[in-house]
Design a protein around this motif. Structure first.
Motif, short mmCIF file in Angstrom:
data_model
loop_
_atom_site.label_atom_id
_atom_site.label_comp_id
_atom_site.label_asym_id
_atom_site.label_seq_id
_atom_site.Cartn_x
_atom_site.Cartn_y
_atom_site.Cartn_z
N PHE A 183 18.49 -3.51 5.31
CA PHE A 183 18.72 -2.07 5.36
C PHE A 183 18.43 -1.50 3.98
O PHE A 183 19.01 -1.92 2.98
CB PHE A 183 20.16 -1.78 5.76
CG PHE A 183 20.53 -2.38 7.09
CD1 PHE A 183 20.14 -1.76 8.27
CD2 PHE A 183 21.24 -3.57 7.17
CE1 PHE A 183 20.46 -2.31 9.51
CE2 PHE A 183 21.56 -4.13 8.40
CZ PHE A 183 21.18 -3.50 9.57
N ILE A 184 17.52 -0.51 3.95
CA ILE A 184 17.10 0.08 2.67
C ILE A 184 17.62 1.51 2.58
O ILE A 184 17.44 2.29 3.52
CB ILE A 184 15.56 0.08 2.56
CG1 ILE A 184 15.03 -1.34 2.70
CG2 ILE A 184 15.10 0.72 1.26
CD1 ILE A 184 13.52 -1.45 2.66
N GLU A 185 18.25 1.83 1.48
CA GLU A 185 18.70 3.21 1.28
C GLU A 185 17.50 4.12 1.03
O GLU A 185 16.56 3.76 0.31
CB GLU A 185 19.69 3.28 0.11
CG GLU A 185 21.00 2.60 0.45
CD GLU A 185 22.03 2.61 -0.67
OE1 GLU A 185 23.19 2.27 -0.40
OE2 GLU A 185 21.67 2.95 -1.83
N PHE A 186 17.56 5.30 1.61
CA PHE A 186 16.53 6.33 1.44
C PHE A 186 16.45 6.71 -0.04
O PHE A 186 17.45 7.11 -0.63
CB PHE A 186 16.90 7.53 2.31
CG PHE A 186 16.01 8.73 2.17
CD1 PHE A 186 14.63 8.61 2.07
CD2 PHE A 186 16.55 10.01 2.16
CE1 PHE A 186 13.82 9.72 1.96
CE2 PHE A 186 15.75 11.14 2.05
CZ PHE A 186 14.38 10.99 1.95
N LEU A 225 3.07 -10.15 2.15
CA LEU A 225 2.39 -8.89 2.45
C LEU A 225 3.34 -7.98 3.20
O LEU A 225 4.05 -8.43 4.11
CB LEU A 225 1.13 -9.20 3.27
CG LEU A 225 0.25 -8.04 3.72
CD1 LEU A 225 -1.23 -8.44 3.65
CD2 LEU A 225 0.56 -7.58 5.13
N SER A 226 3.39 -6.71 2.80
CA SER A 226 4.22 -5.72 3.48
C SER A 226 3.36 -4.93 4.44
O SER A 226 2.29 -4.45 4.05
CB SER A 226 4.82 -4.71 2.48
OG SER A 226 5.76 -5.34 1.68
N THR A 227 3.84 -4.73 5.67
CA THR A 227 3.03 -4.05 6.66
C THR A 227 3.89 -3.34 7.68
O THR A 227 5.04 -3.72 7.90
CB THR A 227 2.09 -5.05 7.38
OG1 THR A 227 1.37 -4.35 8.40
CG2 THR A 227 2.86 -6.20 8.01
N GLY A 262 0.84 -1.19 0.00
CA GLY A 262 0.00 0.00 0.00
C GLY A 262 0.88 1.24 0.00
O GLY A 262 2.02 1.18 -0.47
N GLY A 263 0.42 2.27 0.64
CA GLY A 263 -0.38 2.43 1.83
C GLY A 263 -0.09 1.30 2.82
O GLY A 263 0.90 0.62 2.73
N GLU A 264 -1.01 1.18 3.73
CA GLU A 264 -0.89 0.09 4.70
C GLU A 264 -1.98 -0.93 4.40
O GLU A 264 -3.17 -0.65 4.62
CB GLU A 264 -1.01 0.67 6.13
CG GLU A 264 -1.15 -0.38 7.23
CD GLU A 264 -0.11 -1.51 7.14
OE1 GLU A 264 1.08 -1.24 6.92
OE2 GLU A 264 -0.52 -2.68 7.29
N PRO A 265 -1.61 -2.10 3.91
CA PRO A 265 -2.63 -3.07 3.47
C PRO A 265 -3.59 -3.50 4.57
O PRO A 265 -4.74 -3.83 4.29
CB PRO A 265 -1.81 -4.25 2.94
CG PRO A 265 -0.42 -4.04 3.36
CD PRO A 265 -0.24 -2.58 3.61
N LEU A 266 -3.13 -3.46 5.82
CA LEU A 266 -4.03 -3.94 6.89
C LEU A 266 -5.12 -2.93 7.24
O LEU A 266 -6.02 -3.26 8.02
CB LEU A 266 -3.22 -4.32 8.14
CG LEU A 266 -2.17 -5.42 7.95
CD1 LEU A 266 -1.63 -5.90 9.29
CD2 LEU A 266 -2.72 -6.61 7.16
#
Ligand code: SAM
Length: 330
Positions: free
Chosen positions: A188-191, A96-98, A71-75
């Motif tokens: 770790f994700i780069e901005f 699912l990403s949350t 999303g957004g936030e899927p939940l």
């Protein structure tokens, strides 16, 4: 025979945004001020679960092997477990990403509906750092409670942490220690410069190399093999076995292996996270188009795809606005 795009990349993965709304206002994604008067999609414009399932089946027929709900936030999408139930029986790896805030009430139903994989986002353990970053002062403890619940229910979890220089690099080691102890892989994700509202500056990117430097000594890492199309480079701590991933999308772009399409909550198909416009698949589905017509449109979009924004970032000069990540799906 996989469907190849203009640069020879196969279509294999689909991210489906189920809502553009979120219960956080992370400063790097949906800054509170920029989204205060934002016009979110009206509920009737969202693809229904029937429409999403129909599209998912067509995408799978075209070679998609992985679907991630986001999303957004899927939940925050009502009855999301019902969508999971429809998709979990399809021949596809479903995740699912949350932000985990609503997992407390929903983990059991999601698991029961057939979901096994969760990508959970958390950028800090420290309450004040996290509270500032999420824009609403929500305590990290609420996310940690959701993670505990998900772990107890047997979900396979990956933890995502965006690291922004001057904001949360102090949290790299505390996060690494916390999740290593729980045997949850931390990425770790780069901005990134997604959207138009997070005031991205190159100087705020805390690179994967910077993170490794912080981990050195306490976590000695060796590279692990992983699929070519993975967004992350995987490492394992030689001493503890803890697993870490690095999504170095700014300092080491991986466009040449990108096998992903993104479907927004209102059915627009995007060929890149940094795209400026989508292809209106939703209109076809809602208009009752036959499967072959929908598949033909997806095929045409994919075979014409030549996006490689991250590789071209340094030379990008476009002034047209990009779409926001909360809309296109992270
Ligand atoms: N709400 C869900 C979540 O929190 O995972 C799914 C949507 S969120 C947009 C997906 C992921 O994108 C999160 O891990 C978030 O931290 C990441 N993200 C958002 N904006 C970003 C940016 N500018 N740079 C890097 N990652 C970003």
């Amino acid at each position: 025979m996989p469907l190849l795009d203009a640069l020879g990349r196969p279509l294999e993965a689909l991210r489906i945004s189920v809502t553009d709304r979120c219960n956080l206002r992370c400063t790097y994604c949906m800054p509170r001020a920029a989204f205060a008067n934002h016009a979110f999609l009206e509920p009737e414009r969202l693809l229904t679960f029937e429409e999403i399932e129909r599209l998912a089946r067509i995408f799978i027929g075209l070679g998609v092997r992985k679907i991630r709900l986001t999303g957004g936030e899927p939940l925050v999408r009502p009855e999301i477990a019902e969508l999971v139930r429809r998709l979990a029986v399809l021949p596809v790896e479903l995740a699912l990403s949350t932000n985990a805030l609503l997992l407390h009430g929903q983990a059991a139903a999601l698991r029961e509906a057939g979901l096994r994989r969760l990508n959970i986002s958390l950028d800090a353990i420290d309450h004040s750092v996290f509270g500032k970053m999420n824009g609403l002062g929500v305590p990290a403890a609420n996310v940690l409670a959701g993670i505990d619940e998900a772990q107890a229910r047997g979900f396979a979890i990956k933890l995502n942490m965006v690291v922004q220089r001057g904001v949360n690099e102090s949290q790299v080691l505390p996060m690494a220690r916390h999740f290593a102890a729980r045997e949850i892989p931390l990425r770790f994700i780069e901005f990134m410069d997604v959207g138009n509202s997070n005031r991205w500056e190159r100087a705020q990117v805390f690179s994967g190399a910077d993170v490794r430097e912080l981990l050195r000594g306490e976590f000695d890492l060796v590279a692990q093999p992983g699929p070519a199309a993975a967004t992350e480079r995987r490492f394992r701590c030689t001493r503890t076995g803890a697993q870490f991933g690095f999504v170095n999308s700014v300092t080491a772009p991986f466009c040449r292996d990108c096998n992903r399409l993104r479907l927004s909550a209102d059915g627009k198909l995007f060929t890149c996270l940094f795209a400026k416009a989508g292809h209106d698949l939703g209109r076809l589905v809602r208009g009752g188009a036959p499967e072959e017509q929908i598949a033909a449109m997806i095929r045409a979009v994919w075979t014409g795809r030549e996006d490689r924004y991250s590789e071209l970032r340094a030379t990008a000069t476009g002034t047209e606005p990009k779409v926001e990540m909360s809309y296109i799906g992270g």
